[in-house]
Design an enzyme around this catalytic site. Structure first.
Site, PDB file in Angstrom:
ATOM      1  N   ILE A 219      33.043  47.784  34.082  1.00 43.60           N
ATOM      2  CA  ILE A 219      32.261  47.073  35.273  1.00 43.60           C
ATOM      3  C   ILE A 219      30.734  47.349  35.246  1.00 43.60           C
ATOM      4  CG2 ILE A 219      34.403  46.913  36.774  1.00 43.60           C
ATOM      5  CD1 ILE A 219      33.179  49.183  38.333  1.00 43.60           C
ATOM      6  N   ASP A 220      30.321  48.364  34.642  1.00 42.85           N
ATOM      7  CA  ASP A 220      28.888  48.769  35.012  1.00 42.85           C
ATOM      8  C   ASP A 220      27.825  48.001  34.127  1.00 42.85           C
ATOM      9  OD1 ASP A 220      29.934  50.881  36.350  1.00 42.85           O
ATOM     10  OD2 ASP A 220      29.816  52.341  34.894  1.00 42.85           O
TER      11      ASP A 220
ATOM     12  N   GLY B  19      33.736  54.346  25.131  1.00 48.57           N
ATOM     13  CA  GLY B  19      34.595  55.400  24.523  1.00 48.57           C
ATOM     14  C   GLY B  19      35.555  54.924  23.583  1.00 48.57           C
ATOM     15  N   SER B  20      36.405  54.058  24.263  1.00 48.50           N
ATOM     16  CA  SER B  20      37.465  53.075  23.495  1.00 48.50           C
ATOM     17  C   SER B  20      36.877  52.671  22.325  1.00 48.50           C
ATOM     18  CB  SER B  20      37.872  52.210  24.408  1.00 48.50           C
ATOM     19  OG  SER B  20      38.242  52.461  25.741  1.00 48.50           O
TER      20      SER B  20
ATOM     21  N   ARG C 134      36.001  47.688  41.432  1.00 47.62           N
ATOM     22  CA  ARG C 134      36.817  47.684  40.290  1.00 47.62           C
ATOM     23  C   ARG C 134      37.969  46.585  40.390  1.00 47.62           C
ATOM     24  NH1 ARG C 134      36.471  50.405  35.820  1.00 47.62           N
ATOM     25  NH2 ARG C 134      35.649  52.414  36.335  1.00 47.62           N
TER      26      ARG C 134
ATOM     27  N   HIS D  63      36.377  52.273  44.474  1.00 47.26           N
ATOM     28  CA  HIS D  63      37.159  51.564  43.588  1.00 47.26           C
ATOM     29  C   HIS D  63      37.230  50.043  43.913  1.00 47.26           C
ATOM     30  CE1 HIS D  63      38.212  55.228  41.614  1.00 47.26           C
ATOM     31  NE2 HIS D  63      38.737  54.362  40.587  1.00 47.26           N
TER      32      HIS D  63
ATOM     33  N   ARG E 170      50.245  15.911  41.662  1.00 44.86           N
ATOM     34  CA  ARG E 170      49.691  15.761  42.716  1.00 44.86           C
ATOM     35  C   ARG E 170      48.123  15.623  42.478  1.00 44.86           C
ATOM     36  NH1 ARG E 170      53.700  15.192  44.366  1.00 44.86           N
ATOM     37  NH2 ARG E 170      55.134  16.067  46.173  1.00 44.86           N
TER      38      ARG E 170
ATOM     39  N   GLY F  84      28.062  53.611  38.807  1.00 48.47           N
ATOM     40  CA  GLY F  84      26.908  53.468  37.861  1.00 48.47           C
ATOM     41  C   GLY F  84      26.371  54.910  37.522  1.00 48.47           C
TER      42      GLY F  84
END
Ligand code: ADP
Length: 744
Positions: free
Chosen positions: A156-157, A111-112, A293, A290, A648, A200
């Site tokens: 994420i899909d 979409g974006s 995500r 969620h 260290r 999904g």
């Protein structure tokens, strides 16, 4: 500074958030600053672009400090209805022009990216309208005739065709895998069936790969609905069959967009109801939601997003006159700019293709890795536990070799199950070649390996012994005794070297005259013929988790940490973990270390600390240099750092070999072992006695004759002559060596 024409870049995250977006933003900001390009973050996606003002903020080196390990996106994301209208985009264009932004890196889902493409196509007419309305000056219109867009896919899909992985998918798989491990342990205690719904809506990637890597019994995804009209009965039959075979628990994974073969939705609660009603199965439903995500991004999401962010800015610099909007994609382990709209269009066709029930076409469009995972899952889910060894039954040995690599168990489990299903007898060898010599060999049954999917370590044991001298006689005796027809070795350099020696001794020992398949499994990732070996991804994740904690411990002091990681002479773990943890410097044997380098580096750190930096990180591969060891480098830094910073050292050691295998390693092991057994059986039936290895090359597998691999190997340092990841040093250096850097 380069003489590029680019003056200003905007970066934004939009749509659903995805772990790894921060790494991408950080990389865009740092790369831009390195090339002296102004860079603005647009907060809250298109919403912030529309609001303008302080929602479009100039970024400095320090603005992106300490964000690599954070989930979500620090610059916020949003959905914005107004941007869908021209009026909204007109306002957005005005706000961008005010800040001189005409290059935009958009990190978001389809979409974006569609919105960004439309915005770029409309840009000249928006500028014209703004000028006509006196909202911008003539000069402003002249200065910004075009809007260049580079998209990075954050989702994420893993649902965009054209890129092998999207930002956030690997982390989502990890969250699912953690949940499934937890569920599996309680399921076993109660002899229950669990139905787990994962995200999904249109894409079954998360469900499929988690099913494959968790050894699930059934998966429901949109691209591959159950073949039977009465899917519920087919499912019930499978669960009943499992019980008869002695299986304590069953696991069913369902994507939220699952459908039946007619396109009707299959809902997770329905699956549970059917199991209860038809076979009185006490099935429990977990909808993960969620959590998938959230959380800190995995090593892969951190370094891949870093590489993509860097490549996005490089693309803008290198193609200042290229009007076409692109996506920076990952294809077969290579970064590539592909036309944005073409991939989005293709992508948007998939739901349509699924609705037309052209499932094979949809699977093809998802790409090679998806198809391969599905084929493997289908093979494994069809496999039956109670096959009798028939008259044509073969005897096959499976063993690990070399040091421990998480995922070895998944490979052995798969080899045993597929071998038994094909009617053969599978023997497990304990403790690598040592067990082959001492006859520590046992037949393995289906249920013996059933629970080996989530466990780290190696149930069969493993050992670094490479056979020699009298060992061959013993091995030959043990093979002959069982009439062994073929051997599968899961391991690292030791496994390959051992296989090679058996091949070499064929003239003396006829029992060695059989095909051997080597499956690459070593955290060092130092084997030729494969881009990744089993275990390396888990080790990288163990390293970044440890380094996150080390960094947290340093908040109060000005301190440099020198972290030593494993890898022998191969710098893979050091380079990739360095990139994923934001190390300023990575030392690997392949690139060498000189005293001059070390002095330069201390000098850079000193300057940065004096300008306000609070922490530094150096990652070193264990055998990077014989003289400049980790204690030496730490002492030198400490001495030369003087009062400015202290040092260290941390030698991470065996935690790198431990831990439950990552989903990537589980699925890699499962796919490689399925192919390994198939190929071994083919070699046996063809009467070919080759010794081969399996390799992964960007989602596809290749099989090499071990004799050809020799040419690809730097034998002295036990690593491939060519290593793809060495190119990433440029990025580590670019981010790390900048004396401006105040990043933490
Ligand atoms: P994702 O990017 O994760 O797919 P969305 O589909 O919700 O998320 O899109 C995020 C935002 O992108 C929308 O809120 C909107 O502002 C913008 N956008 C999405 N599709 C379009 C479009 N066709 N035209 C213009 N803007 C769009």
């Amino acid at each position: 500074m380069s003489d590029n024409k680019l003056n200003c870049i905007g970066v934004m995250t939009s749509g659903g958030d995805a772990p790894g977006m921060n790494a991408a933003v950080r990389a865009v900001v740092k790369t831009a600053l390195f090339y002296d390009i102004d860079v603005y973050a647009i907060y809250h996606g298109y919403q912030g672009m529309l609001e303008g003002g302080d929602k479009i903020k100039k970024m400095e080196w320090g603005s992106v400090g300490g964000i690599l390990h954070k989930g979500g996106t620090i610059i916020g994301t949003a959905r914005c209805k107004e941007f869908r209208e021209r009026e909204g985009r007109l306002q957005a264009a005005k706000n961008l022009i005010e800040k001189h932004i005409d290059n935009l890196v958009v990190i978001g889902g389809d979409g974006s990216l569609t919105g960004a493409n439309l915005f770029s196509e409309e840009w000249p007419s928006l500028v014209e309208e703004l000028l006509k309305n006196d909202e911008i000056t003539k000069e402003q219109a002249f200065m910004h005739p075009r809007l260049n867009i580079v998209g990075l896919v954050g989702s994420i899909d893993n649902d965009l065709t054209g890129t092998d992985m999207t930002i956030g998918a690997d982390t989502a798989l990890r969250r699912i895998s953690e949940a499934l491990d937890a569920i599996s342990s309680t399921a076993a205690s109660h002899q229950r069936t669990f139905v787990v719904e994962v995200m999904g809506r249109n894409c079954g990637y998360l469900a499929l790969v988690s099913a494959l890597s968790s050894g699930a019994d059934y998966v429901f995804i949109p691209e591959y609905p159950p073949e039977q009209d009465d899917w519920a009965q087919a499912l019930c039959n499978k669960i009943t069959e499992n019980k008869k075979a002695g299986k304590q628990k069953s696991l069913i994974i369902i994507a939220e967009g699952a459908i039946d073969k007619h396109g009707n939705p299959i809902k997770s609660f329905e699956v549970v109801e059917e199991l209860k009603n038809r076979i009185h199965e006490d099935a429990r439903l977990t909808i993960l939601g969620h959590v998938q995500r959230g959380g800190s991004p995995t090593a892969f999401d951190r370094y891949m997003s870093t590489v993509l962010g860097y490549a996005a800015v490089r693309h803008l610099i290198d193609n200042p006159d290229d009007a076409e909007s692109v996506i920076i994609a990952l294809q077969k382990n290579r970064v590539k700019a592909i036309p944005l709209m073409e991939s989005i269009r293709k992508n948007q066709m998939i739901p349509q293709i699924i609705s037309e029930r052209k499932f094979n076409e949809a699977i093809e469009m998802r790409g090679g890795s998806f198809k391969n995972s599905l084929d493997t899952f289908r093979t494994l889910s069809r496999a039956k536990p109670n096959k009798d060894a028939g008259p044509k039954s073969l005897n096959i040995l499976v063993m690990n070799a070399g040091t421990l690599a998480p995922g070895m168990n998944n490979a052995v489990r798969t080899a045993v199950k597929t071998g038994i299903d094909k009617g053969h007898k599978i023997f497990g060898v304990y403790n690598g070649f040592k067990g082959l010599i001492s006859d520590d060999i046992t037949p393995l049954g289906w249920m013996d390996v059933e629970d080996w999917t989530s466990t780290g370590g190696a149930e069969l044991g493993t050992n670094r012994k490479i056979p020699d001298n009298r060992d061959f006689y013993e091995i030959s005796k043990n093979l002959e005794k069982r009439n062994i027809h073929g051997l599968i070795i899961i391991g690292g350099f030791v496994g390959y070297a051992g296989a090679y020696r058996l091949l070499d001794k064929r003239n003396e020992f006829p029992a060695f005259d059989m095909p051997i398949v080597c499956i690459p499994a070593t955290i060092n990732n130092n084997l030729p013929g494969t881009v990744f070996s089993i275990g390396a991804d888990t080790a990288l994740n163990s390293i970044i988790e440890a380094v996150d904690k080390i960094k947290e411990s340093a908040v109060a002091n000005q301190r440099v940490f020198v972290v030593e990681v494993m890898g022998c002479y191969c710098g893979f773990l050091a380079m990739l973990s360095g990139l994923a943890t934001g190390a300023e410097r990575v030392y690997v044997h392949e690139k060498g270390i000189t005293l001059h380098d070390l002095q330069d580096d201390v000098h850079l750190f000193k300057n940065a600390f004096m300008e306000g930096r609070r922490m530094g990180l150096v990652v070193k591969s264990e055998y990077a240099n014989k003289i400049y060891t980790t204690p030496f480098i730490s002492a030198l830094y400490e001495e030369d750092g003087g009062e400015v910073f202290d040092v260290r050292q941390s030698i991470l050691g065996h935690i790198q070999q431990g831990g439950n295998p990552s989903p990537f390693d589980r699925s890699l092991a499962t796919r490689m072992a399925t192919l390994g057994v198939d190929h071994l059986l083919k070699l046996i039936s063809d009467g070919t006695k080759d010794v081969v290895s399996i390799g992964l090359h960007g989602g596809e597998f290749e099989i090499f004759n071990i004799l050809d691999l020799e040419r690809k190997m730097d034998v002295k340092f036990e690593r491939p002559k060519e290593q793809w990841w060495l190119a990433l040093e440029e990025i580590v250096n670019l981010f790390g060596k900048s004396s401006h850097s105040k990043d933490q």
